[in-house]
Motif scaffolding. Structure first.
Motif, PDB file in Angstrom:
ATOM      1  N   ASP A 164       8.346  -3.072  10.563  1.00  0.00           N
ATOM      2  CA  ASP A 164       8.171  -2.934  12.265  1.00  0.00           C
ATOM      3  C   ASP A 164       7.908  -1.318  12.518  1.00  0.00           C
ATOM      4  O   ASP A 164       8.024  -0.559  11.548  1.00  0.00           O
ATOM      5  N   ILE A 165       7.959  -1.197  13.656  1.00  0.00           N
ATOM      6  CA  ILE A 165       7.813   0.460  14.210  1.00  0.00           C
ATOM      7  C   ILE A 165       9.118   1.105  13.719  1.00  0.00           C
ATOM      8  O   ILE A 165       9.130   2.347  13.434  1.00  0.00           O
ATOM      9  N   ASP A 166      10.207   0.458  13.585  1.00  0.00           N
ATOM     10  CA  ASP A 166      11.538   1.261  13.361  1.00  0.00           C
ATOM     11  C   ASP A 166      11.786   1.217  11.804  1.00  0.00           C
ATOM     12  O   ASP A 166      12.740   1.752  11.180  1.00  0.00           O
ATOM     13  N   GLY A 167      10.680   0.657  11.072  1.00  0.00           N
ATOM     14  CA  GLY A 167      10.863   0.572   9.577  1.00  0.00           C
ATOM     15  C   GLY A 167      11.579  -0.448   9.036  1.00  0.00           C
ATOM     16  O   GLY A 167      11.903  -0.371   7.856  1.00  0.00           O
ATOM     17  N   ASN A 168      11.878  -1.709   9.682  1.00  0.00           N
ATOM     18  CA  ASN A 168      12.419  -2.543   9.238  1.00  0.00           C
ATOM     19  C   ASN A 168      11.779  -3.629   8.510  1.00  0.00           C
ATOM     20  O   ASN A 168      10.425  -3.921   9.024  1.00  0.00           O
ATOM     21  N   LEU A 169      11.973  -4.147   7.375  1.00  0.00           N
ATOM     22  CA  LEU A 169      11.143  -5.067   6.795  1.00  0.00           C
ATOM     23  C   LEU A 169      10.879  -6.459   7.496  1.00  0.00           C
ATOM     24  O   LEU A 169      11.745  -7.051   8.176  1.00  0.00           O
ATOM     25  N   GLN A 170       9.622  -6.759   7.629  1.00  0.00           N
ATOM     26  CA  GLN A 170       9.134  -7.837   8.383  1.00  0.00           C
ATOM     27  C   GLN A 170       8.589  -9.007   7.517  1.00  0.00           C
ATOM     28  O   GLN A 170       9.206 -10.204   7.439  1.00  0.00           O
ATOM     29  N   GLU A 171       7.411  -8.807   7.164  1.00  0.00           N
ATOM     30  CA  GLU A 171       6.660  -9.825   6.387  1.00  0.00           C
ATOM     31  C   GLU A 171       5.471  -9.191   5.481  1.00  0.00           C
ATOM     32  O   GLU A 171       5.591  -8.047   5.489  1.00  0.00           O
ATOM     33  N   THR A 217      23.574 -15.098  -1.489  1.00  0.00           N
ATOM     34  CA  THR A 217      23.283 -15.548  -0.147  1.00  0.00           C
ATOM     35  C   THR A 217      21.735 -15.246   0.084  1.00  0.00           C
ATOM     36  O   THR A 217      21.143 -14.327  -0.445  1.00  0.00           O
ATOM     37  N   LEU A 218      21.138 -16.343   0.711  1.00  0.00           N
ATOM     38  CA  LEU A 218      19.601 -16.300   0.770  1.00  0.00           C
ATOM     39  C   LEU A 218      19.421 -15.509   1.998  1.00  0.00           C
ATOM     40  O   LEU A 218      20.048 -15.961   3.346  1.00  0.00           O
ATOM     41  N   LYS A 219      18.342 -14.494   2.136  1.00  0.00           N
ATOM     42  CA  LYS A 219      18.196 -13.808   3.287  1.00  0.00           C
ATOM     43  C   LYS A 219      16.643 -13.630   3.607  1.00  0.00           C
ATOM     44  O   LYS A 219      15.961 -13.652   2.810  1.00  0.00           O
ATOM     45  N   THR A 220      16.655 -13.579   4.810  1.00  0.00           N
ATOM     46  CA  THR A 220      15.182 -13.392   5.441  1.00  0.00           C
ATOM     47  C   THR A 220      15.112 -12.616   6.567  1.00  0.00           C
ATOM     48  O   THR A 220      15.990 -13.040   7.525  1.00  0.00           O
ATOM     49  N   PRO A 221      14.224 -11.926   7.116  1.00  0.00           N
ATOM     50  CA  PRO A 221      14.059 -11.314   8.230  1.00  0.00           C
ATOM     51  C   PRO A 221      13.890 -12.371   9.378  1.00  0.00           C
ATOM     52  O   PRO A 221      13.381 -13.282   9.271  1.00  0.00           O
ATOM     53  N   THR A 281      19.684 -14.695   8.393  1.00  0.00           N
ATOM     54  CA  THR A 281      18.511 -13.957   8.910  1.00  0.00           C
ATOM     55  C   THR A 281      19.102 -12.747   9.749  1.00  0.00           C
ATOM     56  O   THR A 281      19.826 -12.861  10.519  1.00  0.00           O
ATOM     57  N   GLY A 282      18.380 -11.758   9.524  1.00  0.00           N
ATOM     58  CA  GLY A 282      18.953 -10.346  10.144  1.00  0.00           C
ATOM     59  C   GLY A 282      17.577  -9.366  10.108  1.00  0.00           C
ATOM     60  O   GLY A 282      16.525  -9.730   9.911  1.00  0.00           O
ATOM     61  N   THR A 283      18.298  -8.224  10.179  1.00  0.00           N
ATOM     62  CA  THR A 283      17.449  -6.906  10.060  1.00  0.00           C
ATOM     63  C   THR A 283      17.610  -6.308   8.598  1.00  0.00           C
ATOM     64  O   THR A 283      18.860  -5.850   8.515  1.00  0.00           O
ATOM     65  N   ASP A 304      14.825  -1.281   0.919  1.00  0.00           N
ATOM     66  CA  ASP A 304      15.623  -0.939   0.065  1.00  0.00           C
ATOM     67  C   ASP A 304      16.478  -2.391  -0.257  1.00  0.00           C
ATOM     68  O   ASP A 304      16.881  -2.531  -1.507  1.00  0.00           O
ATOM     69  N   ASP A 305      16.808  -3.116   0.763  1.00  0.00           N
ATOM     70  CA  ASP A 305      17.725  -4.292   0.650  1.00  0.00           C
ATOM     71  C   ASP A 305      16.623  -5.435  -0.282  1.00  0.00           C
ATOM     72  O   ASP A 305      17.190  -6.261  -1.260  1.00  0.00           O
ATOM     73  N   LEU A 306      15.360  -5.384  -0.265  1.00  0.00           N
ATOM     74  CA  LEU A 306      14.574  -6.231  -1.158  1.00  0.00           C
ATOM     75  C   LEU A 306      14.584  -5.778  -2.441  1.00  0.00           C
ATOM     76  O   LEU A 306      14.542  -6.395  -3.369  1.00  0.00           O
ATOM     77  N   ARG A 307      14.100  -4.380  -2.501  1.00  0.00           N
ATOM     78  CA  ARG A 307      13.993  -3.449  -3.897  1.00  0.00           C
ATOM     79  C   ARG A 307      15.343  -3.766  -4.735  1.00  0.00           C
ATOM     80  O   ARG A 307      15.303  -4.192  -5.939  1.00  0.00           O
ATOM     81  N   GLU A 308      16.415  -3.930  -4.025  1.00  0.00           N
ATOM     82  CA  GLU A 308      17.809  -4.015  -4.808  1.00  0.00           C
ATOM     83  C   GLU A 308      18.315  -5.512  -4.912  1.00  0.00           C
ATOM     84  O   GLU A 308      19.258  -5.647  -5.359  1.00  0.00           O
TER      85      GLU A 308
END
Length: 289
Positions: A182-189, A202-206, A233-235, A239-243
Motif C-alpha cells: 500500500d502507499i505506506d509500504g505495508n504488504l497487501q497482495e 501462526t498463519l498470517k495474512t494481510p 490478520t494484520g499489517t 520483511d515479515d514475508l521474507r523471514e
C-alpha cells in the motif's frame, strides 16, 4: 470452443462485444473467475454474491441476470467440460461515449471457459512449480480511490506491476507474481492472488480493507479455524514475508501455491501449507465429485 454472449452460445471466434460497450471503453464492468470441478462450479454462491456486490458498487445493482447459473451450466455443457476455468463478465453495456453513465442499464453478459485438470484429492496443480515472487514499486491502488472489494475489468494497477516483473526477468530469474504494497509500504497482495505466511506456527495474512478478499482466501481461513490453527490478520511488511517459515499464494485457479522465493530469498513450503492444501483438496472432492 463456445462462449456465452448475451444469452446465446456462439463460437469463440465470433464472440465479440460492441466497440461502444463501456466494459471495453472504460473498464466499466464486473467479473468473477470461477473453477468448475466435476461439472460443479465451486463456491458458486460466494462468487455470484461478490459479482452482485461489485455491480452494486458500480451503480448497476440489477445487472446480474437471474439465470446466470443456467448460462454457466450451458456453456460448460456445450464444450463438454466438467473441470474448467470459468470467467463471468458483466458490463454496463453499450452506451454513448460519455464518462457519466446512463441510469438505465442494459448489461452485456459474457461467459468464457477453458479446460483445466481434475481437482480434488490426488489431483495435479495447474501451476508449474512453487512460486517465485518479487516486490515491485507499483503500489496497490488505495481503496479510497477505487474500492478494494470491487472486482472490476480495470486491472491497470496489476498490469503496471506485471510490467515491472518483465524488466527484472532474465534467463536465471523469472518471477511468477508481483507483490503489491500500500502507499505506506505495508504488504497487501499479489496482482491476482492473496498472500499467506506462517510465522512460529501462526498463519498470517494481510487484513482486508486495501486488498481484494479472495474466495479461496476465505476457504483457507475457514479450514484453519476448523483445525484450530492460530490465525492472525494484520499489517505486515515485506520483511515479515521474507523471514517467514512458510508462505503461499491463493486464488481460484492456483488454489494454494507455495512460495519458493521472495525477492531472491528462500522461503518455501512446510507442514502447515501442505496440510491446508490437502484440506482444500478434500473440501473440493467432497462438494464437487
Amino acid at each position: 470452443m463456445q462462449y456465452h454472449v448475451d444469452g446465446d452460445l456462439v463460437a469463440r471466434e465470433e464472440a465479440t462485444v460492441h466497440v461502444e460497450d463501456r466494459g471495453f471503453r472504460y473498464g466499466d464492468a464486473a467479473f468473477e473467475t470461477c473453477r468448475a470441478y466435476g461439472g460443479e462450479v465451486f463456491a458458486w454462491e460466494r462468487h455470484r454474491r461478490r459479482l452482485a456486490n461489485t455491480c452494486e458498487t458500480l451503480g448497476m445493482p440489477d445487472a446480474v441476470p437471474a439465470d446466470l447459473a443456467v448460462r454457466v451450466a450451458e456453456t460448460l455443457d456445450a464444450n463438454d467440460l466438467a473441470d474448467a476455468y470459468v470467467r463471468v463478465s458483466v458490463t454496463r453495456g453499450v452506451q454513448p461515449g460519455k464518462l457519466t453513465p446512463r441510469e438505465a442499464v442494459d448489461s452485456t453478459v459474457v461467459i468464457q471457459v477453458k479446460p483445466l485438470p481434475r481437482g480434488g484429492v490426488d489431483s495435479d496443480p495447474v501451476w508449474d512449480g512453487h512460486a517465485t515472487v518479487q516486490t515491485v514499486k507499483t503500489r496497490r491502488t488505495p481503496s479510497a480511490a477505487v474500492p478494494a472489494d470491487a472486482k472490476t475489468h480495470n486491472y491497470l494497477n496489476g498490469i503496471m506491476a506485471r510490467l515491472e516483473l518483465r524488466r527484472v526477468t532474465n534467463e536465471g530469474y523469472q518471477p511468477d507474481e508481483a507483490l503489491l504494497r500500500d502507499i505506506d509500504g505495508n504488504l497487501q497482495e499479489g496482482t491476482t492472488s492473496n498472500i499467506f505466511f506462517i510465522d512460529d506456527g501462526t498463519l498470517k495474512t494481510p487484513a482486508t480493507g486495501e486488498l481484494l478478499p479472495g474466495i479461496t482466501r476465505e476457504h483457507v481461513l475457514e479450514l484453519a479455524a476448523d483445525e484450530s490453527f492460530p490465525v492472525e490478520t494484520g499489517t505486515y511488511s515485506v520483511d515479515d514475508l521474507r523471514e517467514a517459515d512458510e508462505a503461499f499464494l491463493t486464488n481460484t485457479t492456483w488454489e494454494l501455491r507455495p512460495i519458493d522465493e521472495v525477492d531472491g530469498l528462500q522461503v518455501g513450503s512446510g507442514p502447515v501449507t501442505n496440510l491446508l492444501r490437502r484440506l482444500y483438496d478434500q473440501r473440493v472432492e467432497t462438494r464437487c465429485y
